[in-house]
Design a protein around this motif. Structure first.
Motif, PDB file in Angstrom:
ATOM      1  N   UNK A 334       0.641  -0.537  -0.452  1.00  0.00           N
ATOM      2  CA  UNK A 334       0.049   0.227   0.269  1.00  0.00           C
ATOM      3  C   UNK A 334       0.853   1.038  -0.077  1.00  0.00           C
ATOM      4  N   UNK A 335       1.783   1.051   0.750  1.00  0.00           N
ATOM      5  CA  UNK A 335       2.723   2.296   0.714  1.00  0.00           C
ATOM      6  C   UNK A 335       3.033   2.804  -0.332  1.00  0.00           C
ATOM      7  N   UNK A 336       4.350   1.392  -1.094  1.00  0.00           N
ATOM      8  CA  UNK A 336       4.248   1.762  -2.365  1.00  0.00           C
ATOM      9  C   UNK A 336       3.852   2.508  -3.434  1.00  0.00           C
ATOM     10  N   UNK A 337       2.685   1.556  -3.231  1.00  0.00           N
ATOM     11  CA  UNK A 337       1.332   2.280  -4.720  1.00  0.00           C
ATOM     12  C   UNK A 337       0.703   3.532  -4.308  1.00  0.00           C
ATOM     13  N   UNK A 338       1.071   3.816  -3.388  1.00  0.00           N
ATOM     14  CA  UNK A 338       0.902   5.834  -2.926  1.00  0.00           C
ATOM     15  C   UNK A 338       1.988   6.265  -3.477  1.00  0.00           C
ATOM     16  N   UNK A 339       3.254   5.676  -3.007  1.00  0.00           N
ATOM     17  CA  UNK A 339       3.602   6.599  -3.078  1.00  0.00           C
ATOM     18  C   UNK A 339       4.152   6.082  -4.497  1.00  0.00           C
ATOM     19  N   UNK A 340       4.007   5.419  -5.325  1.00  0.00           N
ATOM     20  CA  UNK A 340       4.309   5.521  -6.440  1.00  0.00           C
ATOM     21  C   UNK A 340       3.333   6.664  -7.957  1.00  0.00           C
ATOM     22  N   UNK A 341       2.347   6.951  -7.397  1.00  0.00           N
ATOM     23  CA  UNK A 341       1.546   7.715  -7.995  1.00  0.00           C
ATOM     24  C   UNK A 341       1.515   9.185  -7.855  1.00  0.00           C
ATOM     25  N   UNK A 342       2.118   8.991  -6.263  1.00  0.00           N
ATOM     26  CA  UNK A 342       2.668  10.363  -6.002  1.00  0.00           C
ATOM     27  C   UNK A 342       3.928  11.038  -6.784  1.00  0.00           C
ATOM     28  N   UNK A 343       4.425   9.945  -6.582  1.00  0.00           N
ATOM     29  CA  UNK A 343       5.859  10.377  -8.042  1.00  0.00           C
ATOM     30  C   UNK A 343       5.722  11.080  -8.455  1.00  0.00           C
ATOM     31  N   UNK A 429      -0.269  30.991 -18.037  1.00  0.00           N
ATOM     32  CA  UNK A 429      -0.816  30.107 -18.301  1.00  0.00           C
ATOM     33  C   UNK A 429      -2.408  29.226 -17.141  1.00  0.00           C
ATOM     34  N   UNK A 430      -3.520  29.829 -17.638  1.00  0.00           N
ATOM     35  CA  UNK A 430      -4.227  29.108 -16.854  1.00  0.00           C
ATOM     36  C   UNK A 430      -4.904  27.616 -16.988  1.00  0.00           C
ATOM     37  N   UNK A 431      -4.216  27.070 -17.875  1.00  0.00           N
ATOM     38  CA  UNK A 431      -5.065  25.522 -18.197  1.00  0.00           C
ATOM     39  C   UNK A 431      -3.466  25.141 -17.051  1.00  0.00           C
ATOM     40  N   UNK A 432      -2.485  25.546 -17.254  1.00  0.00           N
ATOM     41  CA  UNK A 432      -1.138  23.972 -16.141  1.00  0.00           C
ATOM     42  C   UNK A 432      -1.569  25.296 -15.217  1.00  0.00           C
ATOM     43  N   UNK A 433      -1.999  26.057 -14.621  1.00  0.00           N
ATOM     44  CA  UNK A 433      -2.928  26.853 -13.146  1.00  0.00           C
ATOM     45  C   UNK A 433      -3.495  25.669 -12.810  1.00  0.00           C
ATOM     46  N   UNK A 434      -4.538  25.624 -13.777  1.00  0.00           N
ATOM     47  CA  UNK A 434      -5.708  24.206 -13.031  1.00  0.00           C
ATOM     48  C   UNK A 434      -5.163  23.134 -12.376  1.00  0.00           C
ATOM     49  N   UNK A 435      -3.992  22.626 -13.344  1.00  0.00           N
ATOM     50  CA  UNK A 435      -3.438  20.962 -12.699  1.00  0.00           C
ATOM     51  C   UNK A 435      -2.787  20.996 -11.717  1.00  0.00           C
ATOM     52  N   UNK A 436      -1.968  22.512 -11.737  1.00  0.00           N
ATOM     53  CA  UNK A 436      -0.684  22.429 -10.448  1.00  0.00           C
ATOM     54  C   UNK A 436      -1.851  22.887  -8.804  1.00  0.00           C
ATOM     55  N   UNK A 437      -2.930  23.602  -9.923  1.00  0.00           N
ATOM     56  CA  UNK A 437      -3.539  24.244  -8.064  1.00  0.00           C
ATOM     57  C   UNK A 437      -4.297  22.306  -7.642  1.00  0.00           C
ATOM     58  N   UNK A 483      -6.754  15.312 -13.648  1.00  0.00           N
ATOM     59  CA  UNK A 483      -4.783  14.879 -13.475  1.00  0.00           C
ATOM     60  C   UNK A 483      -4.878  13.379 -12.768  1.00  0.00           C
ATOM     61  N   UNK A 484      -6.123  14.270 -11.167  1.00  0.00           N
ATOM     62  CA  UNK A 484      -6.075  12.873 -10.025  1.00  0.00           C
ATOM     63  C   UNK A 484      -6.541  11.854  -9.709  1.00  0.00           C
ATOM     64  N   UNK A 485      -7.092  11.568 -11.196  1.00  0.00           N
ATOM     65  CA  UNK A 485      -8.050  10.145 -11.161  1.00  0.00           C
ATOM     66  C   UNK A 485      -7.676   8.600 -10.863  1.00  0.00           C
TER      67      UNK A 485
END
Length: 502
Positions: A334-343, A429-437, A483-485
């Motif tokens: 679970x830890x590995x899967x969690x951090x893989x997605x975050x990385x 760049x609003x699209x980039x901001x929305x993803x970063x946000x 991007x968070x799916x």
């Protein structure tokens, strides 16, 4: 081992009153302060000063409990004043409820010698007439003595800064090691005392470093000085530093105002949040230097909000929140899967705009000054953990304020105000901001779920747990971005998003 003993000379009654304030700031629930001294030695004067300081009322009527034996007061910490002079038998101590009184409060005990050794573990303070004043001699448990020693060092710091006979009052302690006091000078000016000793004795992580270093949290008040000076130099309202002792972690700073950022009812005010969003846009108009002077000899390097720091923060969710919610620790898979997605998300975040990140840019750290104009209406505090990272991070911190429920309409208003102001400055760049946000909002609120549980379980600060439903609701909002799916599915399967709405 030789017991720790502290001595303070009190030349007059005013000094005794200030000494009481120094003690009051250091007291914690469970403390018993045993006051010894001959008749007229000043025990009641000292007790009265401590009680008034704890109650925050310099005019509070504090009669001697000689005949009632005990007098109780509602204060920052409930305080119970015992006078055992007329106690007929030590066994009556149980009937007075002294030990029950200290379960959530403190006890001040005059004539403790009447009960022999039944106050073992108390802080013992003796007042002696020196002919030119009083000498206070204090001994007690090591942990309590360290608190008192620190408080007396703060008094010496104020004296050395020229603030002789200044009055002190506890203001707040935050979620870190820092504590704050309000200092009132002889001329009536109000200052803020920051008490932030250097971090020590933190447990080491597997990497061999403590959490605070990996997360790039300030190790010294030098960071506070440097960041505040840099922000002030650009015309924004950070606090001025009047006196500093970098080695001991003490600052005397400007008091930016009394009005909280929220309404008197504790609700968000749209005008203030929108103005704070525009202030963030102004802060992000230009890049900030990586080096910020502290003084003529010392420069503070603005740390990067890098993948390691972001990653150790989100690990708090699996380390603390998951055991709290699921009743078991996360396993290795679970830890590995969690951090893989975050990385994978952190890799995307590295391509977006970077700028000054204050990290906790939300209502507790903003002062509203309606009598002023423009951005001067916003006083900025809690600046020591500033880093260079995703510009969207502080927008997410403000729009999804962890300490108050932000309706979706207000969240959108904050984001739109920031983006409109940035667009007025030039290409944005609003699209980039929305993803970063979306990524930043998810990272921050994942961290907060773990942080608030850790504060409750490790640091015994249970009042943060009440924020968990709000943080889960914020996560569900933030993770609606495509991007968070992948991460959202992981959270849903693990039950991280389940719970009541705020």
């Amino acid at each position: 081992m030789t017991a720790r003993v502290l001595e303070r000379f009190l030349p007059d009654e005013d000094a005794t009153t200030l000494f009481g304030e120094d003690i009051a700031v250091a007291l914690r629930p469970g403390d018993i302060l045993a006051l010894k001294g001959d008749l007229g030695a000043g025990k009641t004067t000292l007790a009265r000063s401590i009680i008034r300081a704890l109650a925050g009322d310099a005019e509070l009527d504090v009669p001697s409990p000689t005949f009632t034996l005990v007098q109780s007061y509602e204060a920052r910490i409930p305080v119970h004043h015992f006078d055992l002079y007329r106690l007929a038998d030590p066994d009556e101590l149980e009937e007075l409820g002294l030990f029950e009184a200290t379960e959530e409060g403190v006890a001040l005990v005059e004539w403790p010698e009447r009960v022999g050794d039944r106050l073992a573990g108390a802080i013992r303070l003796e007042l002696h007439d020196s002919g030119e004043g009083r000498l206070a001699v204090i001994a007690g448990p090591e942990e309590a003595m360290l608190r008192l020693e620190r408080s007396f060092a703060i008094r010496d710091f104020l004296n050395n800064a020229g603030e002789l006979r200044a009055h002190r009052a506890f203001l707040l302690g935050d979620a870190s090691l820092r504590a704050y006091e309000t200092v009132t000078t002889r001329l009536g000016a109000r200052r803020i005392l920051m008490n932030a000793p250097e971090r020590r004795d933190e447990p080491l992580l597997e990497c061999g470093r403590p959490y605070s270093q990996v997360a790039h949290l300030a190790q010294s008040v030098a960071a506070s000085v440097a960041t505040a000076n840099a922000i002030r130099a650009r015309g924004f309202s950070a606090y001025q530093v009047y006196a500093q002792d970098l080695e001991t972690g003490l600052l005397l700073t400007e008091h930016l105002g009394e009005t909280p950022f929220l309404s008197p009812e504790g609700e968000p005010v749209t005008e203030r949040y929108v103005e704070a969003a525009r202030l963030l846009a102004a802060l992000h108009r230009d890049a900030w230097p990586k080096e910020m002077p502290v003084n003529d000899q010392l420069v503070h390097e603005l740390p990067p909000y890098d993948r390691e720091a972001l990653g150790i923060e989100v690990s708090l969710l699996t380390d603390w929140y998951m055991p709290f919610m699921a009743g078991r620790p996360a396993n290795d898979a679970e830890r590995a899967g969690y951090m893989e997605r975050w990385n994978r998300l952190f890799a995307r975040l590295e391509h977006f705009e970077k700028n000054l990140v204050l990290r906790d840019f939300h209502s507790p750290n903003l002062i509203w000054r309606a009598e002023r104009e423009g951005f001067d209406r916003l006083g900025l505090i809690d600046l020591q953990d500033a880093v260079c990272g995703p510009a969207a991070y502080d927008v997410a911190s403000l729009a999804l304020d962890a300490r108050v429920t932000m309706p979706e309409a207000l969240e959108r208003a904050v984001v739109e105000a920031y983006c409109a102001a940035r667009a007025e400055q030039g290409p944005f760049d609003r699209e980039a901001f929305d993803e970063a946000y979306a990524i930043c909002a998810t990272q921050r609120n994942s961290k907060l779920l773990g942080t608030f549980v850790r504060l409750e379980q490790r640091d015994h600060k249970p009042f943060y747990i009440k924020h968990l439903p709000r943080i889960r609701a914020y996560l569900r909002r933030a993770m609606s971005h495509p991007v968070l799916d992948e991460l959202r599915v992981f959270y849903e399967e693990a039950g991280f998003l389940s719970g009541d709405e705020a």
